[in-house]
Design a protein around this motif. Structure first.
Motif, short mmCIF file in Angstrom:
data_model
loop_
_atom_site.label_atom_id
_atom_site.label_comp_id
_atom_site.label_asym_id
_atom_site.label_seq_id
_atom_site.Cartn_x
_atom_site.Cartn_y
_atom_site.Cartn_z
N ASP A 166 21.21 26.28 10.85
CA ASP A 166 22.36 27.11 10.50
C ASP A 166 22.91 26.72 9.13
OD1 ASP A 166 23.25 24.65 11.47
OD2 ASP A 166 25.09 25.45 12.34
N ALA A 167 22.99 25.40 8.87
CA ALA A 167 23.59 24.95 7.61
C ALA A 167 23.30 23.50 7.32
CB ALA A 167 25.11 25.15 7.68
N GLY A 168 23.42 23.16 6.05
CA GLY A 168 23.51 21.77 5.63
C GLY A 168 24.97 21.51 5.30
N SER A 169 25.26 20.36 4.72
CA SER A 169 26.63 20.06 4.33
C SER A 169 26.61 19.20 3.09
CB SER A 169 27.36 19.34 5.47
OG SER A 169 28.69 19.06 5.11
N ARG A 170 27.53 19.47 2.17
CA ARG A 170 27.60 18.68 0.94
C ARG A 170 29.06 18.49 0.56
NH1 ARG A 170 24.31 16.64 -2.79
NH2 ARG A 170 24.98 16.55 -4.95
N GLY A 171 29.45 17.25 0.42
CA GLY A 171 30.84 16.96 0.06
C GLY A 171 31.83 17.43 1.10
N GLY A 172 31.38 17.46 2.38
CA GLY A 172 32.26 17.87 3.46
C GLY A 172 32.36 19.37 3.65
N LYS A 173 31.58 20.14 2.85
CA LYS A 173 31.60 21.61 2.98
C LYS A 173 30.26 22.08 3.50
CE LYS A 173 34.89 22.61 -0.76
NZ LYS A 173 34.96 21.37 -1.54
N ALA A 174 30.30 22.94 4.53
CA ALA A 174 29.06 23.49 5.09
C ALA A 174 28.39 24.40 4.06
CB ALA A 174 29.37 24.27 6.36
N VAL A 175 27.07 24.27 3.95
CA VAL A 175 26.27 25.14 3.07
C VAL A 175 25.35 25.94 3.99
CG1 VAL A 175 24.63 25.21 1.16
CG2 VAL A 175 26.33 23.37 1.26
N ALA A 176 25.66 27.21 4.18
CA ALA A 176 24.90 28.04 5.13
C ALA A 176 23.48 28.26 4.65
CB ALA A 176 25.61 29.37 5.34
N TYR A 177 22.50 27.96 5.49
CA TYR A 177 21.08 28.18 5.18
C TYR A 177 20.59 29.52 5.71
CZ TYR A 177 20.02 23.36 3.66
OH TYR A 177 19.95 22.17 2.97
N LYS A 178 21.08 29.91 6.89
CA LYS A 178 20.52 31.08 7.57
C LYS A 178 20.63 32.37 6.75
CE LYS A 178 18.82 33.15 11.35
NZ LYS A 178 19.08 34.56 11.20
N PRO A 179 21.80 32.67 6.13
CA PRO A 179 21.87 33.90 5.33
C PRO A 179 20.89 33.89 4.15
CG PRO A 179 24.07 33.04 5.76
CD PRO A 179 23.11 31.99 6.21
N LEU A 180 20.72 32.70 3.52
CA LEU A 180 19.76 32.58 2.41
C LEU A 180 18.33 32.83 2.91
CD1 LEU A 180 21.16 29.38 0.66
CD2 LEU A 180 21.27 31.70 -0.23
N LEU A 181 18.02 32.30 4.09
CA LEU A 181 16.69 32.49 4.67
C LEU A 181 16.47 33.96 5.03
CD1 LEU A 181 14.00 31.52 5.83
CD2 LEU A 181 15.21 30.87 7.93
N ASP A 182 17.47 34.59 5.66
CA ASP A 182 17.35 36.01 6.02
C ASP A 182 17.08 36.86 4.79
OD1 ASP A 182 17.74 35.51 8.70
OD2 ASP A 182 19.88 35.98 8.68
N GLU A 183 17.82 36.57 3.71
CA GLU A 183 17.65 37.34 2.47
C GLU A 183 16.27 37.07 1.87
OE1 GLU A 183 18.53 39.63 -1.06
OE2 GLU A 183 19.05 39.72 1.08
N ALA A 184 15.80 35.82 1.92
CA ALA A 184 14.47 35.48 1.39
C ALA A 184 13.37 36.23 2.15
CB ALA A 184 14.24 33.97 1.48
N ILE A 185 13.50 36.28 3.47
CA ILE A 185 12.49 37.00 4.27
C ILE A 185 12.54 38.49 3.96
CG2 ILE A 185 11.81 37.62 6.64
CD1 ILE A 185 12.67 34.79 7.50
#
Length: 631
Positions: A164-183
């Motif tokens: 669903d996401a990674g996290s950087r500096g305490g903020k979630a970085v959503a992976y799923k929308p990026l993956l959906d768009e890439a596909i």
């Protein structure tokens, strides 16, 4: 201890005997019949006839002697979680993941794309692929949809493993929308997507395609998936690296040669022992993460630490607290990370007991002498630079202290490593430079040693033309780096010969960034160069000619266009590729024959003398750049 000079000479002069000895460091189902088949240069086939498995060597073979020992320690300061897996627990999790991938239709030889944050499940996925003979293609989580789509199209994965996401500096970085768009953007459509739900962001699932790891894992709790015994030359993975052309290259690695190379490097380079602890602060999206977070330490029977987080959060002592808590013996990081820590309160470096550390290895970009001296004084452990590439999979130049203790020379990554027949070549004549302190292209005489790339995925011709055909009159592997060698055999790397830049250890092709910027409707022409930066080593700087410059003399309008261009690069390639600045000019400096003067642009941006400009068509173009950079 034997002398390193003798050890090195043996590896070059008695190549097959040398590597036959190293091959005993791993377990084979059937032993190799031939050490090296170099009948079709520059393609080398290592340990021909042998069958083995990377996952067996990394996990299964340790169960009898050290099943309860820590194998994988997953730490996230982003989610405040720590979990240690013994070899036995790791074995069970990898089989659950392998069974899940098989259930989704993955077969031997298929590709599985891994687009994941630094979580234990990413390691399970890589090892599970190795177990069943599928090739993993790990894509760094910082890449945006466009970059991800190009890799999906090139690798053609059957399944994508993501979260669903990674996290950087305490903020979630959503992976799923990026993956959906890439596909959506990709022409190749994976059959299935396997998702780790960390509960960081809401996630919409596509029926029939998306599957939750938690559900599949539950179905396969007692999975027994045996290792697939693979020919030594069977590909283990592909990993994409930026090049001088826009399309990234899929570096293809073998199975047996890679296992042997890593096992030998753990012994001879890192002087590592089973039961010790290895902490590489890299990401699995890069080659260091493959070789020295996942495979190398586990093959050596060590515990390996996977870390999600920043070196400064919750405070600048976090890495050293991990060293103390887990009695880390070997640490591997990048010069940029050390330069970040250098800006923090120095007391963090003395707060924790780091006496278990044998050394700190640094790689990914040139290590400047002041940074090396600072961290050496602070930690009171050896600081060992090393130089290599995604293409080679393990160090080309470093100190091989497992053979003979050698003195560090700050500013130098060290000497040529066994197995690498390193030469300095004059790029004009193709002649070898043998005298000390002569500047040449760092090159490697074939065959490349075990563990190096076999070819470019799906493109043997590109492998030959890119790496083996750039030096006049000879077929020799070019690293595309300038170097010199002193009288004692220590090398010093002086920068790239091509248009690849190194931003905080991330290799970026300037061409890729230029193509992304050019896609903005108001950009007619653009040049991107790497400019020296005190923190990141280099940053990308862009000089662009607008189609319509109306109003751009106004600061607000200029900043608005610069912001739009940066946003476009973010969206297509990811923030890692975003230029530090975009300057708008009326013309780019070119020769009379129309060749772009990149070196002159770079020199002016770094406030250096651009040298001979007699072939330049319009001196005013460079004068404009000088004025903008000066501001």
């Amino acid at each position: 201890m034997t002398s390193y000079a003798n050890f090195y000479r043996q590896s070059i002069d008695q190549r097959d005997n040398f590597w036959a000895t190293q091959a005993r460091l791993v377990e084979w189902q059937t032993p190799p019949e031939q050490v090296c088949d170099y009948s079709n240069p520059p393609f080398a086939r290592w340990f021909v006839g042998g069958t083995t498995n990377l996952c067996h060597n990394a996990v299964d073979r340790h169960l009898a002697e050290r099943g309860e020992q820590a194998a994988l320690i997953a730490i996230s300061t982003e989610t405040d979680t720590e979990r240690s897996y013994s070899f036995r627990e790791l074995h069970a999790e990898v089989q659950r993941m392998a069974a899940s991938l098989l259930a989704l239709g993955v077969k031997k030889g298929d590709r599985v794309l891994v687009y994941m944050p630094m979580v234990a499940e990413a390691a399970f996925a890589m090892l599970a692929c190795a177990r069943i003979g599928a090739l993993h293609t790990v894509v760094f989580g910082g890449f945006a949809s466009g970059s991800l789509a190009s890799r999906i199209d090139d690798a053609e994965p059957v399944v994508v493993v993501s979260a669903d996401a990674g996290s950087r500096g305490g903020k979630a970085v959503a992976y799923k929308p990026l993956l959906d768009e890439a596909i959506r953007l990709a022409q190749h459509k994976p059959k299935a997507v396997l998702l780790v739900d960390r509960g960081l962001v809401p996630m919409e699932l596509e029926a029939g395609r998306d599957h939750l790891w938690s559900a599949l894992r539950t179905q396969h709790l007692d999975a027994q998936v045996p290792c697939e015994w693979l020919p030594s030359t069977h590909p283990s993975y592909t990993l994409y690296t930026s090049g001088t052309t826009g399309k990234p290259k899929g570096v293809q690695r073998d199975t047996g040669g890679y296992a042997v190379a890593l096992a030998a490097s753990m012994k001879h380079i890192f002087d590592a022992r089973p039961g010790q602890t290895f902490f590489a602060t890299s990401d699995i999206g890069w080659v260091v993460g493959h070789s020295y977070i996942i495979y190398g330490p586990l093959i050596a029977g060590m515990a390996t630490i996977m870390y999600e987080g920043l070196p400064t959060r919750p405070d600048a002592g976090v890495w050293w607290s991990i060293v103390e808590k887990y009695k880390v013996t070997h640490m591997f990081s990048a010069p940029t990370a050390v330069r970040v820590l250098k800006k923090q309160d120095p007391s963090w470096l003395t707060k924790y007991d780091v006496s278990t550390l044998k050394a700190l290895w640094l790689a990914g970009e040139p290590l400047d002498e002041p940074t090396a001296q600072w961290i050496s004084d602070a930690l009171q452990v050896p600081i060992i630079d090393n130089y290599w590439q995604t293409e080679t999979g393990w160090p080309i130049l470093t100190l091989t202290n497992g053979i003979e203790q050698q003195a560090t020379r700050f500013g130098s990554p060290g000497k040529a490593v066994y197995g690498y027949n390193v030469k300095l070549i004059d790029e004009v004549t193709g002649q070898e430079l043998t005298e000390p302190n002569q500047k040449g292209v760092v090159a490697i005489e074939g065959p490349l040693p075990p563990g190096c790339m076999q070819t470019v995925w799906g493109d043997d011709e590109r492998f030959v033309s890119t790496y083996w055909s750039t030096i006049p009159g000879r077929q020799i592997y070019s690293t595309f780096d300038w170097g010199i060698r002193d009288a004692d055999g220590y090398y010093f790397i002086l920068g790239r010969t091509d248009d690849v830049i190194n931003v905080a250890g991330h290799r970026l092709g300037t061409r890729e960034i230029e193509e992304s910027i050019s896609s903005h409707p108001n950009i007619a022409e653009v040049a991107v160069v790497g400019v020296a930066d005190s923190l990141k080593g280099q940053v990308a700087m862009a000089f662009a000619v607008p189609r319509d410059a109306t109003g751009l003399e106004n600061d607000a309008a200029r900043l608005k266009l610069e912001g739009e261009v940066m946003k476009r690069v973010d969206g297509q390639l990811g923030a890692v590729a975003r230029p530090a600045r975009v300057f708008f000019v009326t013309a780019l400096p070119k020769t009379r024959s129309g060749k772009l003067l990149r070196r002159a642009l770079q020199a002016v941006a770094e406030r250096r003398d651009p040298g001979d400009l007699t072939t330049m068509e319009d001196p005013a173009a460079l004068q404009q750049v000088r004025a903008l950079v000066g501001e």
